[in-house]
Design an enzyme around this catalytic site. Structure first.
Site, short mmCIF file in Angstrom:
data_model
loop_
_atom_site.label_atom_id
_atom_site.label_comp_id
_atom_site.label_asym_id
_atom_site.label_seq_id
_atom_site.Cartn_x
_atom_site.Cartn_y
_atom_site.Cartn_z
N GLU A 183 44.14 32.73 61.72
CA GLU A 183 44.25 34.28 62.12
C GLU A 183 42.60 34.75 62.48
O GLU A 183 41.99 35.76 62.32
CB GLU A 183 44.41 34.89 60.84
CG GLU A 183 45.73 34.91 60.21
CD GLU A 183 46.16 35.65 58.88
OE1 GLU A 183 45.21 36.20 58.44
OE2 GLU A 183 47.30 35.90 58.83
N GLU A 263 53.34 31.86 58.53
CA GLU A 263 53.55 32.53 57.30
C GLU A 263 54.47 33.64 57.27
O GLU A 263 54.43 34.76 57.42
CB GLU A 263 51.93 33.10 57.06
CG GLU A 263 50.87 32.06 57.10
CD GLU A 263 49.65 32.58 56.68
OE1 GLU A 263 49.47 33.88 56.09
OE2 GLU A 263 48.58 32.01 56.48
#
Ligand SMILES: *[C@@H]1O[C@H](CO)[C@@H](O)[C@H](O)[C@H]1NC(C)=O
Ligand SMILES: *[C@@H]1O[C@H](CO)[C@@H](O)[C@H](O)[C@H]1NC(C)=O
Ligand SMILES: *[C@@H]1O[C@H](CO)[C@@H](O)[C@H](O)[C@H]1NC(C)=O
Ligand SMILES: *[C@@H]1O[C@H](CO)[C@@H](O)[C@H](O)[C@H]1NC(C)=O
Ligand SMILES: *[C@@H]1O[C@H](CO)[C@@H](O)[C@H](O)[C@H]1NC(C)=O
Ligand SMILES: *[C@@H]1O[C@H](CO)[C@@H](O)[C@H](O)[C@H]1NC(C)=O
Length: 656
Positions: A183, A263
């Protein structure tokens, strides 16, 4: 002879050619048909996240088998750098850190691996997996092209990636793809030189044919800063997101290729002092079905969360510092103890619509044991135990030093000085600029006077006489793992002020409870103590309900018997070593060790977590089980622990 040999060689070569064309062992992207290709055939993964660093190694196989039996064909795995290189240049790959053993078990179980080696991983793990020793360089620019940071990353990857490369799918292992950073687009720095450097490192160790990808939160800004040409861009999102809108965003960055949610949140984490999180099973299974029906590849985060043992929990910092609790149960399909839940069954039901579920029963929950009460005895206060806890003695310094400056990265440091003048009516002890990271327990001449807490308790009153000993025990409650505040040094930042005096001339004791306990203390070499009893009164075990009226809440006022204190006790062996949970009724905040293993932090006074998970194999069936407790604030009048057969992760909090 010559002809025979030649024929044999031709035959061998042709066998080789047949074998290699039949088993190309490749994993790649089909941009035409928008899917992955495994051995040249379309492939969709249904994966689940599992963190080997949060599960004792003796349970790895059990958890992996349960994931396989749910119908998953892959797992997604983070590698926490600080778990493997806790001190610069000192590497650990044994026991619970044996990554290759974990990969091998996954391979034997029939699970492919999506590996996420960071170097930064977030994961609600201490400092997002970065080693605290990086902070020894003041103002190091973490997660950027900072030369010192890159040098540390390069040295680490030169150790890690050659071990991992053997496990690549194309080389006979099970790793199908490797994530670069984590991320990265959520981080303010947005440094493409850093991503390019990582790309080069990964390519040099893992080859040109390995599938590298990135994962980012689902906004354009995050996708912008987190993606790089040559790294396949994927997204992550949970049940509160519109699936088609989310994948449309991935499409803006990857117009062709497989859809991937790296995710998909099956649950969520807890912070101390906040409500227990959960995600509805129906919403999880419906959305999973929606994504799989689109042909998307999904990794469920988490499938098995596990535990933040020891000091490994991370923390968030938004408007204030918020520490992550010890349990990483995550409300995931497998519980913290690896037990299947209704959520798992619902997920398996969905998966069965898309691929065949392995035949055979789902392995059941591991048995749990109520061992009942164990009474503890006071060993002493931390101030009085420094001979044992800091055998090398203190560091001297005019002003306080940080944990990193004295290279004692986790746990506790005690700062000692003398009161510069008599203050019988009390004076405020102040940490200017909010410099206590994260909690400080203050005593004068061994008598506890109260505490300071980052962001919320910046001043307290201290009384005493000139020359009295002032002890400030500082607790690191986990370094920030997400956002712009990950340079999270611990200890006393800057100075402490008493009244109008800057306190100076400190003795700084790195408190090594874990070292002392691993050497057998406090149970060894104690000759005159009474064996504590198992159970109180007739009932060996009382239900939590029957205890409700009996709970002793600590008197949180400072004074006699309060403050950082060590207790010990024995759980006698009874021939059974099953999983159990420790409930700390009436205790305030601290840390528990069982047979030398640090089970993590407890803080029932804040909640929501009330019990600590004890993996059964930690217990001995034949020898006395040694329990050590550090209570930081105030123990209950009856110092005992309750070993129960079920967890309590959701209790109303706010009592302290
Ligand atoms: C992985 O498992 C497969 C199938 O069981 C086996 O053929 C292969 O040798 C294993 N790979 C490694 C590296 O152990
Ligand atoms: C999701 O977004 C799409 C457009 O991207 C829209 O058509 C659809 O109605 C949305 N679904 C929901 C449930 O809001
Ligand atoms: C936690 O407990 C509270 C109070 O009993 C309850 O309202 C809430 O639904 C529970 N949360 C979860 C996730 O079980
Ligand atoms: C702490 O321990 C020291 C050394 O055993 C002792 O002198 C002192 O009185 C203790 N303090 C309290 C408050 O019990
Ligand atoms: C410190 O003492 C003063 C005077 O007794 C009192 O007004 C103040 O509330 C106290 N501060 C704290 C943080 O306890
Ligand atoms: C508990 O501690 C004692 C003394 O150090 C030791 O002899 C014993 O083996 C320990 N028990 C276990 C289960 O490790």
């Amino acid at each position: 002879m010559g002809l025979k040999l030649l024929l044999a060689v031709v035959w061998l070569v042709s066998i080789q050619l047949t074998l290699s064309s039949a088993e190309p062992r490749s994993f790649s992207i089909d941009y035409k048909n928008n899917c992955f290709l495994k051995d040249g055939k379309p492939f969709q993964y249904v994966s689940g996240s599992i963190h080997y660093s949060r599960i004792p190694s003796y349970y790895w196989k059990d958890r992996l088998l349960k994931m396989y039996m749910t119908g998953l064909n892959a797992i997604q795995v983070y590698v926490p750098w600080n778990f493997h290189e806790p001190v610069r240049g000192v590497y650990g790959f044994q026991g619970d850190r044996d990554l290759e053993h974990f990969l091998s078990l996954a391979n034997q179980t029939g699970l492919l691996v999506i590996l996420r080696p960071g170097p930064y991983i977030c994961a609600e793990w201490e400092m997002g997996g970065l080693p605290a020793w990086l902070l020894e360089k003041p103002n190091i620019h973490l997660r950027t092209a900072d030369a010192d940071y890159l040098e540390a990353v390069s040295s680490w990857f030169a150790v890690l990636l050659p071990r991992v490369s053997k496990w690549l799918y194309s080389r006979g292992g099970n790793i199908i793809s490797v994530q670069v950073e984590n991320e990265y687009g959520s981080y303010f720095a947005c440094d493409y030189n850093y991503l390019r450097h990582l790309q080069t490192l990964f390519r040099s160790f893992l080859g040109e044919d390995t599938l590298l990808f990135t994962t980012d939160g689902n906004t354009d800004r995050e996708m912008m800063c987190g993606t790089l040409e040559g790294l396949y861009a994927t997204v992550d999102f949970g049940t509160d997101t519109n699936v088609s809108a989310a994948f449309a965003r991935q499409r803006r960055f990857e117009p062709k290729g497989p859809l991937v949610n790296s995710e998909f949140y099956t649950g969520w984490l807890d912070h101390w002092g906040e409500a227990h999180a959960s995600v509805d099973t129906m919403r999880v299974s419906r959305m999973l079905e929606e994504m799989l029906a689109m042909g998307a590849n999904v990794n469920m985060y988490m499938f098995e969360g596990g535990t933040n043992f020891g000091y490994w929990n991370g923390a968030d910092y938004d408007s204030r510092y918020r520490s992550v609790v010890t349990s990483y149960d995550y409300n995931a399909p497998l519980t913290e103890a690896g037990d299947p839940t209704d959520k798992l069954l619902a997920i398996r039901e969905v998966i069965s619509k898309f691929r065949e579920i392995p035949e055979g029963p789902m392995p059941p929950a591991t048995p749990k044991m109520e061992y009942g009460f164990v009474t503890l005895q006071r060993v002493g206060n931390v101030s009085g135990l420094l001979d044992v806890l800091t055998p090398q003695g203190p560091v001297q310094s005019h002003y306080p030093l940080t944990f990193e400056e004295i290279k004692h990265y986790y746990g506790f440091v005690l700062y000692r000085t003398k009161l510069p003048q008599s203050i019988p009516d009390g004076q405020p002890l102040i940490s200017p600029r909010n410099g206590i990271h994260d909690r400080a327990y203050v005593s004068v001449n061994g008598v506890y006077q109260g505490l300071l807490e980052r962001d919320t308790g910046l001043v307290m009153n201290v009384t005493g006489q000139e020359g009295d000993q002032l002890d400030v025990l500082v607790e690191n409650m986990g370094r920030v793992n997400f956002g712009s505040k990950i340079n999270d040094n611990k200890g006393i930042m800057g100075e402490l002020i008493l009244g109008s005096n800057v306190l100076t001339d400190w003795l700084i004791f790195p408190v090594d409870l874990d070292g002392a306990i691993s050497r057998g203390w406090p149970h060894s070499g104690m000759h005159h103590w009474l064996p504590p009893h198992l159970g109180d009164g007739p009932a060996l075990y009382e239900t939590p309900d029957s205890l409700a009226g009996d709970e002793e809440m600590p008197d949180l006022l400072a004074g006699e018997g309060a403050g950082p204190t060590v207790y010990k006790g024995i759980l006698p062996p009874n021939g059974i070593a099953w999983d159990t949970y420790i409930k700390l009724i009436g205790w305030t905040k601290g840390q528990v060790w069982v047979n030398g293993v640090n089970l993590g932090r407890f803080w029932p006074a804040r909640g929501p977590q009330q019990t600590l998970y004890v993996p059964g194999p930690l217990l001995s069936t034949t020898r006395s089980n040694n329990i050590t407790v550090l209570e930081l604030e105030k123990a209950p009048t009856t110092t005992r622990l309750l070993f129960m057969d079920r967890p309590q992760l959701n209790a109303t909090m706010g009592k302290s």
